[in-house]
Design a protein around this motif. Structure first.
Motif, mmCIF file in Angstrom:
data_model
loop_
_atom_site.group_PDB
_atom_site.id
_atom_site.type_symbol
_atom_site.label_atom_id
_atom_site.label_comp_id
_atom_site.label_asym_id
_atom_site.label_seq_id
_atom_site.Cartn_x
_atom_site.Cartn_y
_atom_site.Cartn_z
ATOM 1 N N ASN A 154 0.848 -1.197 0.000
ATOM 2 C CA ASN A 154 0.000 0.000 0.000
ATOM 3 C C ASN A 154 0.875 1.236 0.000
ATOM 4 O OD1 ASN A 154 0.244 1.086 2.995
ATOM 5 N ND2 ASN A 154 0.020 -1.151 3.123
ATOM 6 N N ALA A 155 0.452 2.268 -0.712
ATOM 7 C CA ALA A 155 1.242 3.494 -0.843
ATOM 8 C C ALA A 155 0.348 4.714 -0.690
ATOM 9 C CB ALA A 155 1.949 3.540 -2.194
ATOM 10 N N VAL A 156 0.949 5.795 -0.199
ATOM 11 C CA VAL A 156 0.287 7.094 -0.104
ATOM 12 C C VAL A 156 1.265 8.150 -0.598
ATOM 13 C CG1 VAL A 156 -0.809 8.814 1.398
ATOM 14 C CG2 VAL A 156 -1.073 6.385 1.896
ATOM 15 N N SER A 157 0.773 9.111 -1.367
ATOM 16 C CA SER A 157 1.571 10.249 -1.810
ATOM 17 C C SER A 157 0.787 11.530 -1.550
ATOM 18 C CB SER A 157 1.901 10.146 -3.304
ATOM 19 O OG SER A 157 2.647 8.985 -3.593
ATOM 20 N N LEU A 158 1.481 12.554 -1.068
ATOM 21 C CA LEU A 158 0.871 13.861 -0.836
ATOM 22 C C LEU A 158 1.670 14.918 -1.567
ATOM 23 C CD1 LEU A 158 0.222 13.809 3.039
ATOM 24 C CD2 LEU A 158 -1.389 13.236 1.232
ATOM 25 N N LEU A 159 0.976 15.851 -2.207
ATOM 26 C CA LEU A 159 1.625 16.987 -2.845
ATOM 27 C C LEU A 159 1.555 18.166 -1.879
ATOM 28 C CD1 LEU A 159 2.980 18.362 -5.210
ATOM 29 C CD2 LEU A 159 0.708 18.809 -6.186
ATOM 30 N N ILE A 160 2.718 18.553 -1.348
ATOM 31 C CA ILE A 160 2.822 19.630 -0.368
ATOM 32 C C ILE A 160 3.372 20.873 -1.085
ATOM 33 C CG2 ILE A 160 3.753 20.320 1.871
ATOM 34 C CD1 ILE A 160 2.084 17.815 2.053
#
Length: 383
Positions: A374-380
């Protein structure tokens, strides 16, 4: 995402310390923050909290008798909650709270289980102090929040999943403010032995025992650390926001075994594409999960190249310096990204071949991935 989400404040306790200036100064140094710990089961490199934070945890237990029987992961979350409250931007008691953990109350669970096997009796405190939810419930009690408060676990990406969950609450309109993060205290003999049994733990004793983003390493080099991190989130961005979340991504992939991740990092490819799909602006940098394992680092770099090509954004990681704090690791990645945006300086890994530095820092992608594919990516983005 319907609307950008404001990062009003972020706090952590980790091997790098707790004050933002202290943490940033430690990022500027080309040195790691590991020490050797020894237990009956063996000896390992580990990322421990500095002595002053250990003393603050002890003071928590002395000031309130209810805290004397709490696990270290809970105490770290409470301390981090207090540090978050000290910052501008967090004054709202009508807030939700989600503090996740991959391992939960590891220290107490091992202690009480040992007592049970030796005596045949369970302690009165064994059940209430080892449930995963007590990390959030005790922190909410200490901060006097109205809630809801809960905890969840989705391996090493737990902290970033907490952020996703908080954003869902905010976008639903059920809460205007939410605190999300992770807390992990995994430096116990049994937990360290588990990682060693998987043959992924660092064994070398050179200058940099964790070789995160060293693509020439011949051995796995993951090192565990203890840490807690919390992010204060709201729907309304303002000049006081530390940064803004402009995109979110999440994905999983087919499992070959319980700790599998494809060599091409398919789940990371999907999560990164989802996080950046609504932006036309250039991605200036990526804070990688990069645990220091051969397979994990290769998979994530391959995923970046599939999404961005060979001329990809600058990439970095902090695990060579802080270690891998399971659920909290994603929160420390977010904090690193926010600090780099604030100081307009990109921190590279000193021994990695990836030394590219962007000319500006406006948009940073942050990755997290865990066992289970499982993966999560956030654009900050800069405020």
């Amino acid at each position: 995402m319907k609307n950008p989400i404001s990062i009003d404040a972020i706090a952590s306790v980790s091997p790098l310390g707790s004050a933002a200036e202290e943490i940033w100064n430690n990022y500027l140094q080309n040195s790691h923050h590991f020490s050797r710990i020894t237990a009956a089961e063996g000896s390992w490199w580990a990322g421990k909290l500095p002595e002053q934070l250990d003393r603050q945890l002890a003071e928590l237990q002395q000031e309130d008798s209810r805290y004397r029987h709490l696990d270290r992961s809970v105490l770290m979350a409470i301390l981090t909650g207090r540090k978050l409250k000290e910052q501008t931007g967090y004054t709202n008691s009508n807030s939700g709270l989600n503090i996740g953990s991959s391992r939960g109350a590891t220290e107490l669970f091992e202690k009480y289980h040992k007592e049970f096997t030796e005596t045949g009796k369970a302690s009165t405190y064994s059940s209430p102090t080892t449930t995963l939810g007590n990390i959030s419930s005790w922190t909410a009690q200490d901060l006097q929040l109205e809630g809801p408060e809960f905890s969840h676990s989705i391996t090493c990406s737990t902290g970033m999943h907490s952020i996703l969950n908080a954003i869902a609450w905010l976008e639903s309109g059920m809460r205007d403010h939410f605190i999300a993060g992770g807390s992990e205290a995994p430096l116990t003999g049994f937990t360290l032995a588990q990682m060693e049994a998987m043959k992924i733990y660092a064994q070398n004793n050179d200058e940099y025992p964790c070789k995160s983003l060293d693509m020439e390493k011949e051995k796995n080099s993951m090192i565990l650390s203890e840490a807690a991190g919390l992010v204060s989130l709201s729907k309304n961005t303002s000049v006081s926001s530390q940064a803004v979340i402009h995109g979110i991504g999440y994905a999983n992939e087919e499992l070959k075994h319980g700790a599998s991740l494809s060599r091409e990092g398919f789940c990371l490819q999907k999560s990164m594409k989802m996080a950046i799909k609504d932006t036309s602006e250039e991605i200036d940098g990526i804070v990688m999960h990069a645990p220091g394992t051969i397979g994990g680092d290769v998979a994530e770099v391959n995923a970046v190249k599939h999404v961005f090509g060979e001329n990809h954004p600058a990439i970095t990681s902090n695990k060579w310096k802080t270690g891998h704090s399971f659920a909290t690791s994603g929160i420390l990645n977010i904090q690193m990204a926010v600090l780099m945006l604030q100081h307009q300086e990109f921190i590279t890994v000193p021994f990695s071949r990836f030394q590219k530095k962007p000319t500006q820092l406006k948009n940073i992608l942050v990755n997290s991935v865990g066992f289970g594919g499982n993966a999560v990516s956030l654009l900050i983005s800069a405020n």
